[in-house]
Motif scaffolding. Structure first.
Motif, PDB file in Angstrom:
ATOM      1  N   GLU A 279     -28.986  24.437 -29.828  1.00  0.00           N
ATOM      2  CA  GLU A 279     -30.189  24.997 -29.208  1.00  0.00           C
ATOM      3  C   GLU A 279     -30.973  23.916 -28.468  1.00  0.00           C
ATOM      4  O   GLU A 279     -31.548  24.163 -27.409  1.00  0.00           O
ATOM      5  N   GLN A 280     -30.992  22.710 -29.023  1.00  0.00           N
ATOM      6  CA  GLN A 280     -31.661  21.595 -28.353  1.00  0.00           C
ATOM      7  C   GLN A 280     -30.940  21.224 -27.052  1.00  0.00           C
ATOM      8  O   GLN A 280     -31.591  20.916 -26.041  1.00  0.00           O
ATOM      9  N   LEU A 281     -29.631  21.265 -27.085  1.00  0.00           N
ATOM     10  CA  LEU A 281     -28.842  21.000 -25.876  1.00  0.00           C
ATOM     11  C   LEU A 281     -29.139  22.024 -24.793  1.00  0.00           C
ATOM     12  O   LEU A 281     -29.211  21.696 -23.603  1.00  0.00           O
ATOM     13  N   LEU A 282     -29.301  23.267 -25.212  1.00  0.00           N
ATOM     14  CA  LEU A 282     -29.574  24.337 -24.267  1.00  0.00           C
ATOM     15  C   LEU A 282     -30.899  24.083 -23.553  1.00  0.00           C
ATOM     16  O   LEU A 282     -31.007  24.275 -22.329  1.00  0.00           O
ATOM     17  N   VAL A 283     -31.901  23.616 -24.295  1.00  0.00           N
ATOM     18  CA  VAL A 283     -33.201  23.288 -23.694  1.00  0.00           C
ATOM     19  C   VAL A 283     -33.051  22.125 -22.717  1.00  0.00           C
ATOM     20  O   VAL A 283     -33.598  22.139 -21.603  1.00  0.00           O
ATOM     21  N   GLU A 284     -32.307  21.091 -23.126  1.00  0.00           N
ATOM     22  CA  GLU A 284     -32.066  19.943 -22.251  1.00  0.00           C
ATOM     23  C   GLU A 284     -31.379  20.378 -20.955  1.00  0.00           C
ATOM     24  O   GLU A 284     -31.730  19.928 -19.858  1.00  0.00           O
ATOM     25  N   TYR A 285     -30.430  21.273 -21.093  1.00  0.00           N
ATOM     26  CA  TYR A 285     -29.697  21.814 -19.943  1.00  0.00           C
ATOM     27  C   TYR A 285     -30.631  22.603 -19.029  1.00  0.00           C
ATOM     28  O   TYR A 285     -30.608  22.450 -17.805  1.00  0.00           O
ATOM     29  N   TYR A 286     -31.481  23.446 -19.600  1.00  0.00           N
ATOM     30  CA  TYR A 286     -32.429  24.229 -18.806  1.00  0.00           C
ATOM     31  C   TYR A 286     -33.395  23.311 -18.051  1.00  0.00           C
ATOM     32  O   TYR A 286     -33.731  23.555 -16.885  1.00  0.00           O
ATOM     33  N   GLN A 287     -33.855  22.268 -18.724  1.00  0.00           N
ATOM     34  CA  GLN A 287     -34.776  21.342 -18.081  1.00  0.00           C
ATOM     35  C   GLN A 287     -34.125  20.650 -16.886  1.00  0.00           C
ATOM     36  O   GLN A 287     -34.777  20.444 -15.850  1.00  0.00           O
ATOM     37  N   ALA A 288     -32.858  20.297 -17.008  1.00  0.00           N
ATOM     38  CA  ALA A 288     -32.149  19.656 -15.896  1.00  0.00           C
ATOM     39  C   ALA A 288     -32.079  20.577 -14.686  1.00  0.00           C
ATOM     40  O   ALA A 288     -32.182  20.133 -13.533  1.00  0.00           O
ATOM     41  N   HIS A 289     -31.919  21.877 -14.931  1.00  0.00           N
ATOM     42  CA  HIS A 289     -31.853  22.848 -13.847  1.00  0.00           C
ATOM     43  C   HIS A 289     -33.236  23.193 -13.275  1.00  0.00           C
ATOM     44  O   HIS A 289     -33.325  23.771 -12.189  1.00  0.00           O
ATOM     45  N   GLY A 290     -34.304  22.887 -14.016  1.00  0.00           N
ATOM     46  CA  GLY A 290     -35.639  23.308 -13.597  1.00  0.00           C
ATOM     47  C   GLY A 290     -35.923  24.744 -13.990  1.00  0.00           C
ATOM     48  O   GLY A 290     -36.607  25.476 -13.276  1.00  0.00           O
ATOM     49  N   TRP A 291     -35.385  25.141 -15.151  1.00  0.00           N
ATOM     50  CA  TRP A 291     -35.609  26.477 -15.692  1.00  0.00           C
ATOM     51  C   TRP A 291     -36.457  26.343 -16.957  1.00  0.00           C
ATOM     52  O   TRP A 291     -36.507  25.281 -17.569  1.00  0.00           O
TER      53      TRP A 291
END
Length: 315
Positions: A279-291
């Motif tokens: 779940e933490q990775l998912l947040v990191e991934y979203y932040q990279a996309h600007g979501w």
């Protein structure tokens, strides 16, 4: 894909069996990965007693039986007996066979997973979870980072990368980077084996721009090319969001979180995916996309990419 789907996944070890199975799926025009995965699922359900001879029409489903493999391929195409159910694909077949069968179907968003085991490789696992069209291993699949020295990776990618292929740290941004690279290769019609995915000596954004200019006359900088990829992938996510496919769909099969990997090399064996770290990775991934944390592109991102007037941003 066929070697795994019609070979190891159904425990058929003879190359002749795989070749015959490949001939059949090609002849019928069906996907080998989905076909093999659905057949393997059916065999496991039979083994667990979730389906029985009444479902199979008297066929004894067992691992490694090439005749069962051929018969089920024919029955799927002709929509006969159990094949009629398997032909529906993972989600509708689960509805027919019951909720108990869901646990054993290894799929994401209705697409069967590749016959690989990502429980010990967080970046690769996140990549199939976040793919916009299901468990698609061709939408990101971080690969070259697994073979590069750690000190070279950070310099090459321009951000802190996972120190090991089994590390969570940095995996979210690594998936984001590969998604954009793969989006460009797909848009230009270039095979992924010829790009950075396989080796740092392969082509990347700079070469993409040169090829585009030579073929079309359109001049783009590497940053413009990368932004075009961001726009394309963000638009796909906006479409999914509009259709109701929110954050809960961007996860892994439950077995990844609760069943340890039974086989493999020592660093992979006995591993499960840590749910909290995922779940933490998912947040990191979203932040990279600007979501945002639900995978919805922020107003700032939409403005930057010129997507703020797209109707697909309406959820």
């Amino acid at each position: 894909c066929t070697l795994g789907a019609l070979g190891s996944e159904v425990d058929c070890g003879r190359m002749e069996t795989i070749l015959v199975g490949n001939h059949l799926v090609n002849k019928y025009g069906i996907d080998s990965l989905e076909t093999g995965s659905m057949i393997a699922w059916a065999i496991e359900l039979y083994e667990k007693g979730i389906i029985n001879d009444e479902h199979t029409g008297g066929l004894t489903l067992e691992w490694g039986n090439e005749q069962i493999l051929y018969k089920l391929i024919h029955s799927i195409v002709n929509r006969e007996g159990l094949g009629d159910i398997l032909a529906e694909g993972p989600l509708r077949a689960i509805e027919i066979l019951g909720e108990e069968s869901r646990h054993y179907n290894i799929q994401i968003k209705g697409m069967s997973c590749l016959h690989t085991d990502e429980r010990s490789t967080p970046a690769i696992a996140l990549g199939i979870a976040t793919s916009t069209r299901g468990a698609d291993h061709l939408r990101s699949r971080p690969g070259v980072d697994a073979i590069l020295p750690f000190e070279d990776k950070d310099k090459m990618f321009g951000f802190p990368t996972p120190p090991e292929i089994t590390s969570h740290e940095g995996s979210g941004k690594m998936v984001w980077w590969h998604e954009l690279m793969f989006t460009v290769s797909d848009s230009l019609g270039l095979c992924k084996f010829q790009i950075f995915f396989m080796s740092p000596s392969k082509i990347g954004y700079k070469e993409y721009c040169e090829l585009t200019q030579l073929i079309t006359g359109i001049e783009l900088s590497p940053d413009q090319m990368k932004t075009a990829a961001e726009r394309s992938y963000t638009l796909e996510r906006m479409f999914n969001n509009r259709e109701g496919m929110g954050r809960k769909y961007y996860t892994l099969p439950e077995r990844y979180f609760v069943e340890p990997t039974p086989l493999g090399i020592d660093s992979f064996k006995g591993k499960v995916m840590d749910r909290e770290k995922f779940e933490q990775l998912l947040v990191e991934y979203y932040q990279a996309h600007g979501w945002d944390n639900n995978g919805v592109p922020t107003p700032e991102t939409l403005e930057r990419l010129g997507l703020h007037k797209e109707p697909s941003h309406i959820i």
